[in-house]
Write an enzyme that holds these catalytic residues in place. Structure first.
Site, PDB file in Angstrom:
ATOM      1  N   TRP A 102       0.817  -1.213   0.000  1.00 52.41           N
ATOM      2  CA  TRP A 102       0.000   0.000   0.000  1.00 52.41           C
ATOM      3  C   TRP A 102       0.841   1.249   0.000  1.00 52.41           C
ATOM      4  O   TRP A 102       0.533   2.212  -0.719  1.00 52.41           O
ATOM      5  CB  TRP A 102      -1.018  -0.025   1.146  1.00 52.41           C
ATOM      6  CG  TRP A 102      -2.047  -1.084   0.867  1.00 52.41           C
ATOM      7  CD1 TRP A 102      -2.207  -2.271   1.512  1.00 52.41           C
ATOM      8  CD2 TRP A 102      -3.006  -1.087  -0.204  1.00 52.41           C
ATOM      9  NE1 TRP A 102      -3.207  -3.004   0.920  1.00 52.41           N
ATOM     10  CE2 TRP A 102      -3.708  -2.307  -0.133  1.00 52.41           C
ATOM     11  CE3 TRP A 102      -3.327  -0.189  -1.220  1.00 52.41           C
ATOM     12  CZ2 TRP A 102      -4.727  -2.641  -1.039  1.00 52.41           C
ATOM     13  CZ3 TRP A 102      -4.341  -0.517  -2.123  1.00 52.41           C
ATOM     14  CH2 TRP A 102      -5.029  -1.730  -2.028  1.00 52.41           C
ATOM     15  N   ASP A 172      -1.660   6.609   6.481  1.00 50.63           N
ATOM     16  CA  ASP A 172      -2.711   5.759   5.936  1.00 50.63           C
ATOM     17  C   ASP A 172      -3.064   4.734   7.018  1.00 50.63           C
ATOM     18  O   ASP A 172      -2.308   3.799   7.273  1.00 50.63           O
ATOM     19  CB  ASP A 172      -2.199   5.058   4.664  1.00 50.63           C
ATOM     20  CG  ASP A 172      -3.231   4.097   4.079  1.00 50.63           C
ATOM     21  OD1 ASP A 172      -4.306   3.907   4.693  1.00 50.63           O
ATOM     22  OD2 ASP A 172      -2.964   3.536   3.003  1.00 50.63           O
ATOM     23  N   LYS A 196     -12.930  -1.600   6.767  1.00 48.22           N
ATOM     24  CA  LYS A 196     -12.329  -2.598   7.663  1.00 48.22           C
ATOM     25  C   LYS A 196     -12.972  -2.444   9.046  1.00 48.22           C
ATOM     26  O   LYS A 196     -13.918  -3.135   9.362  1.00 48.22           O
ATOM     27  CB  LYS A 196     -10.797  -2.438   7.727  1.00 48.22           C
ATOM     28  CG  LYS A 196     -10.097  -2.948   6.462  1.00 48.22           C
ATOM     29  CD  LYS A 196      -9.695  -1.835   5.579  1.00 48.22           C
ATOM     30  CE  LYS A 196      -8.638  -2.165   4.547  1.00 48.22           C
ATOM     31  NZ  LYS A 196      -8.938  -3.116   3.511  1.00 48.22           N
TER      32      LYS A 196
HETATM   33  N1  PMP Z   1      -4.339   1.511   2.090  1.00 48.44           N
HETATM   34  C1  PMP Z   1      -4.464   0.358   2.773  1.00 48.44           C
HETATM   35  C2  PMP Z   1      -3.576   0.130   3.956  1.00 48.44           C
HETATM   36  C3  PMP Z   1      -5.416  -0.586   2.380  1.00 48.44           C
HETATM   37  O1  PMP Z   1      -5.536  -1.735   3.046  1.00 48.44           O
HETATM   38  C4  PMP Z   1      -6.237  -0.320   1.271  1.00 48.44           C
HETATM   39  C5  PMP Z   1      -7.305  -1.282   0.807  1.00 48.44           C
HETATM   40  N2  PMP Z   1      -7.294  -2.534   1.257  1.00 48.44           N
HETATM   41  C6  PMP Z   1      -6.049   0.884   0.578  1.00 48.44           C
HETATM   42  C7  PMP Z   1      -5.103   1.774   1.022  1.00 48.44           C
HETATM   43  C8  PMP Z   1      -6.883   1.209  -0.623  1.00 48.44           C
HETATM   44  O2  PMP Z   1      -8.160   1.462  -0.198  1.00 48.44           O
HETATM   45  P1  PMP Z   1      -9.410   1.603  -1.196  1.00 48.44           P
HETATM   46  O3  PMP Z   1      -9.648   0.257  -1.758  1.00 48.44           O
HETATM   47  O4  PMP Z   1     -10.473   2.085  -0.271  1.00 48.44           O
HETATM   48  O5  PMP Z   1      -9.033   2.602  -2.217  1.00 48.44           O
END
Ligand code: PMP
Length: 361
Positions: A102, A172, A196
């Site tokens: 991520w 994040d 989550k």
């Molecule tokens: N950052 C993290 C730590 C994530 O786990 C996720 C999605 N699992 C995201 C960003 C991306 O999120 P989204 O799918 O809501 O764009």
């Protein structure tokens, strides 16, 4: 109806009392003769929901007045662009920690906007370890420092954060939001896709210190500007009403359970059970993550062979435990154990892990 134990990483299991309440009030919200998804977002009922959700988050984190809670669309992924577009002025650079999938995605989008100084890259340890925060060589002139507090795929979680002086930390927190006691005053901004610990997909929580809004360029398109969303209380355009409504109910549920302190205690208990089963059968299971940064939300583990991993996942599913396959990019197994996962679910998983090791090891 039999509900399964859902170990998916997000969307994921949500609190049953919340789902029941949603069902109960769906067709006729508060006697208005219509559902919440049919109501104007300018109605008093919806405004109460959205302001209520923001105020519950403020309560949960005991936020001071100079922090603004926003509800935005586009997922946490949208924040990968909005952050540099708003907060990385031309001619300056930001510091970045690269700790897994991520943060790599966030980095790639940031580089399209401006200069980035990578202060940590976990590649040499295959993103299975984190640095001592005090060892980071941070730029005191950086526009901000970006951190991903919990890597949902790799299963690494920062136990504590660097001291960055006047440089705001932007974090994040998508997969560990609302899971532990934390003062958000340590951060300039945090963001989290709701799907989550906070609710269904469709809304992203952004909490930012209001002085940072001064950086938002006037030339930015409206939807991309934090300043516009903040000035309009996240109602510049139609908000994702159903997601915000459910988020409010989930926050209400968590506050009733005891807020962050209770979440932290439950997370320690749940993750202790799964890591405990790995340790107990250490000749069979292996957690690749360094011990000091193992995630309390996403426990990753390997079995001796891929074949056994597939068998384990299938056996778990037959026992109503679903979503245990690791992310397709890394393989292995992963148990995502967010706030709404009942302890009974984790106990069932630990029992299965013990039994499976005993018969296959
Ligand atoms: N950052 C993290 C730590 C994530 O786990 C996720 C999605 N699992 C995201 C960003 C991306 O999120 P989204 O799918 O809501 O764009």
């Amino acid at each position: 109806m039999k509900r399964v134990y859902n170990f998916n990483a997000g969307p994921c299991t949500l609190p049953l009392p919340v789902l029941e309440q949603v069902k109960e009030e769906f067709l006729d919200y508060q006697g208005k003769g219509m559902s919440i998804v049919e109501m104007s977002h300018r109605s008093k009922e919806y405004e109460d929901i959205q302001f209520g959700a923001a105020s519950m988050i403020s309560q949960l984190y005991d936020l001071p007045d100079n922090y603004k809670v926003l509800f935005l669309g586009g997922g946490a992924t949208m924040q990968f662009s909005m952050i540099p577009l708003n907060l990385l002025p031309e001619g300056r650079s930001c510091d970045f920690t690269v700790t897994g999938s991520w943060s790599k995605k966030a980095l790639a989008d940031t580089r399209k906007v401006g200069k980035v100084n990578v202060v940590f890259d976990g590649e040499k340890d295959n993103y299975m370890a984190l640095p001592d925060p005090a060892s980071l060589k941070l730029d005191p002139q950086a526009a901000y420092l970006h951190i991903t507090s919990n890597e949902t795929i790799g299963g690494v979680e920062w136990p504590n954060f660097p001291e960055s002086g006047k440089v705001p930390i932007i974090c994040d927190m998508s997969s560990d939001f609302a899971s532990r006691r934390l003062s958000l005053e340590r951060f300039g901004m945090i963001y989290a896709g709701a799907q989550k610990n906070a609710g269904p997909a469709g809304v992203t929580i952004v909490i930012l210190r209001d002085d940072l809004l001064e950086r938002c360029p006037e030339t930015l398109m409206a939807y991309l500007s934090y300043k516009i969303h903040a000035a309009k209380d996240s109602m510049y355009n139609t908000p994702p009403v159903f997601a915000v409504y459910m988020l409010k109910l989930v926050m209400e549920w968590l506050l009733k359970k005891g807020g962050l302190a209770a979440a932290e205690k439950m997370a320690a208990e749940r993750s202790g059970l799964v890591y405990g089963a790995i340790e107990k059968n250490s000749a069979f299971y292996r957690c690749p993550v360094a011990e000091n940064c193992r995630s309390k939300m996403n426990v990753v583990f390997r079995l001796p062979t891929e074949e056994l991993e597939n068998k384990f996942v299938a056996e778990a599913a037959a026992g109503s435990m679903i979503g245990l396959k690791g992310h397709r990019s890394v393989g292995g197994c992963r148990a995502s154990i967010y706030n709404a996962m009942p302890i009974a679910g984790v106990k069932a998983l630990a029992d299965l892990m013990n039994d499976f090791a005993a018969k296959s090891g």
